[in-house]
Write a protein that holds these residues in place. Structure first.
Motif, short mmCIF file in Angstrom:
data_model
loop_
_atom_site.label_atom_id
_atom_site.label_comp_id
_atom_site.label_asym_id
_atom_site.label_seq_id
_atom_site.Cartn_x
_atom_site.Cartn_y
_atom_site.Cartn_z
N ARG A 47 0.77 -1.36 0.05
CA ARG A 47 -0.27 -0.04 -0.02
C ARG A 47 0.94 1.31 0.08
N ILE A 48 0.50 2.13 -0.74
CA ILE A 48 1.04 3.73 -0.46
C ILE A 48 0.02 4.57 -0.64
N THR A 49 0.31 5.79 -0.23
CA THR A 49 -0.66 7.01 -0.33
C THR A 49 -0.11 7.82 -1.41
N SER A 61 -5.94 12.92 -0.31
CA SER A 61 -5.01 11.81 -0.41
C SER A 61 -5.91 10.43 -0.54
N TYR A 62 -5.07 9.59 -1.45
CA TYR A 62 -5.59 8.52 -1.88
C TYR A 62 -4.73 7.12 -1.42
N SER A 63 -5.37 6.09 -0.89
CA SER A 63 -4.32 5.28 -0.44
C SER A 63 -4.82 3.85 -1.17
N THR A 65 -2.94 0.16 -3.77
CA THR A 65 -2.07 -0.77 -4.22
C THR A 65 -1.31 -0.12 -5.68
N ALA A 120 -6.93 2.80 -5.74
CA ALA A 120 -7.13 3.05 -4.54
C ALA A 120 -8.47 2.64 -3.86
N GLU A 122 -9.28 3.82 -0.69
CA GLU A 122 -9.69 4.89 0.68
C GLU A 122 -9.05 6.29 0.12
N THR A 123 -9.84 7.15 0.42
CA THR A 123 -9.40 8.69 0.18
C THR A 123 -9.52 9.48 1.57
#
Ligand SMILES: Nc1nc2c(c(=O)[nH]1)N[C@H]1C(S)=C(S)[C@@H](COP(=O)(O)O)O[C@H]1N2
Ligand SMILES: [Mo]
Length: 162
Positions: A47-49, A61-63, A65, A120, A122-123
Motif C-alpha cells: 500500500r502507498i498513499t 489523499s488516496y491510499s 496498491t 485506491a 481509501e481517500t
C-alpha cells in the motif's frame, strides 16, 4: 419413492450457485495469471498513499496498491520484460458506468516513470464513497483527474497491434 426423493435432493444440490455479486476488479488479457481483486483482499497487497487534485483543484489523499504490483502479480511484461514488442501493449481500465481509459504499459512502469498510479480504496483516511468506489484508479501528476477512473471493475492488457 425414497430413492426418488434423494435423487431430487441431489439434483437441487447440483444447481449452479448464483454468481457472487461481490465488488471486484478483474485483471485479464495478456497476463499469465488472471486475477480478481476483492475489496476485502486489497489489504494483502502493498500500500502507498498519493495525492490527487479533484476537478475543483482541491487536494485529497488516496491510499491503495501500486498498479505495477498488480500487473506484476498477474504476469504482465513489466520491468526488464517491458521492451521490444511488449512496448506496444496497453492497459484498458473499465468502469461500472462504461467509462474507459487507456494507458501504455510504459506509463505504469517504474523503470520508465516515477509516477505511481494506484488502485485506491481509501481517500482522506476513509473508504471511498459508493459513487466513487470501492476501487478508483488514481493517476497523480496530470493536469486534470480525467483518467482517475472511479468504480473500476476491469483491467485488460492487450497488444495495440492486430
Ligand atoms: N468511472 C468514471 N470515472 C471518472 C469519470 C467518469 O465519468 N466515470 N469522470 C472523470 C473526470 S472527467 C473527472 S474530471 C474526474 C473527477 O474526479 P473528482 O470527482 O475527484 O474531481 O473523474 C474522472 N473519473
Ligand atoms: Mo473531467
Amino acid at each position: 419413492m425414497k430413492l426418488y426423493t434423494l435423487f431430487l435432493f441431489l439434483n437441487v444440490c447440483a444447481l449452479p450457485v448464483p454468481a457472487q455479486q461481490k465488488p471486484a476488479v478483474k485483471v485479464s488479457g495478456e497476463v499469465t495469471m488472471p486475477l480478481t481483486i476483492y475489496a476485502d483482499s486489497l489489504a494483502q497487497w502493498p500500500r502507498i498513499t498519493v495525492n490527487l487534485k479533484d476537478r475543483d483543484g482541491k487536494d485529497h489523499s488516496y491510499s491503495g496498491t501500486p498498479i505495477q504490483a498488480i500487473l506484476e502479480k498477474a504476469g504482465v511484461t513489466m520491468g526488464k520484460q517491458l521492451r521490444g514488442k511488449n512496448l506496444s501493449k496497453y492497459l484498458m481500465v473499465k468502469c461500472a458506468d462504461g467509462y474507459e481509459v487507456l494507458f501504455s504499459l510504459a506509463e505504469l512502469d517504474s523503470s520508465f516513470t516515477d509516477r505511481q498510479v494506484i488502485l485506491a480504496n481509501e481517500t482522506d483516511g476513509h473508504a471511498l464513497p459508493a459513487d466513487k468506489g470501492p476501487f478508483r484508479l488514481v493517476v497523480p501528476g496530470e493536469k486534470k483527474p480525467a483518467r482517475s477512473s472511479f468504480q473500476v471493475v476491469e483491467m485488460v492488457v492487450k497488444f495495440a497491434k492486430d
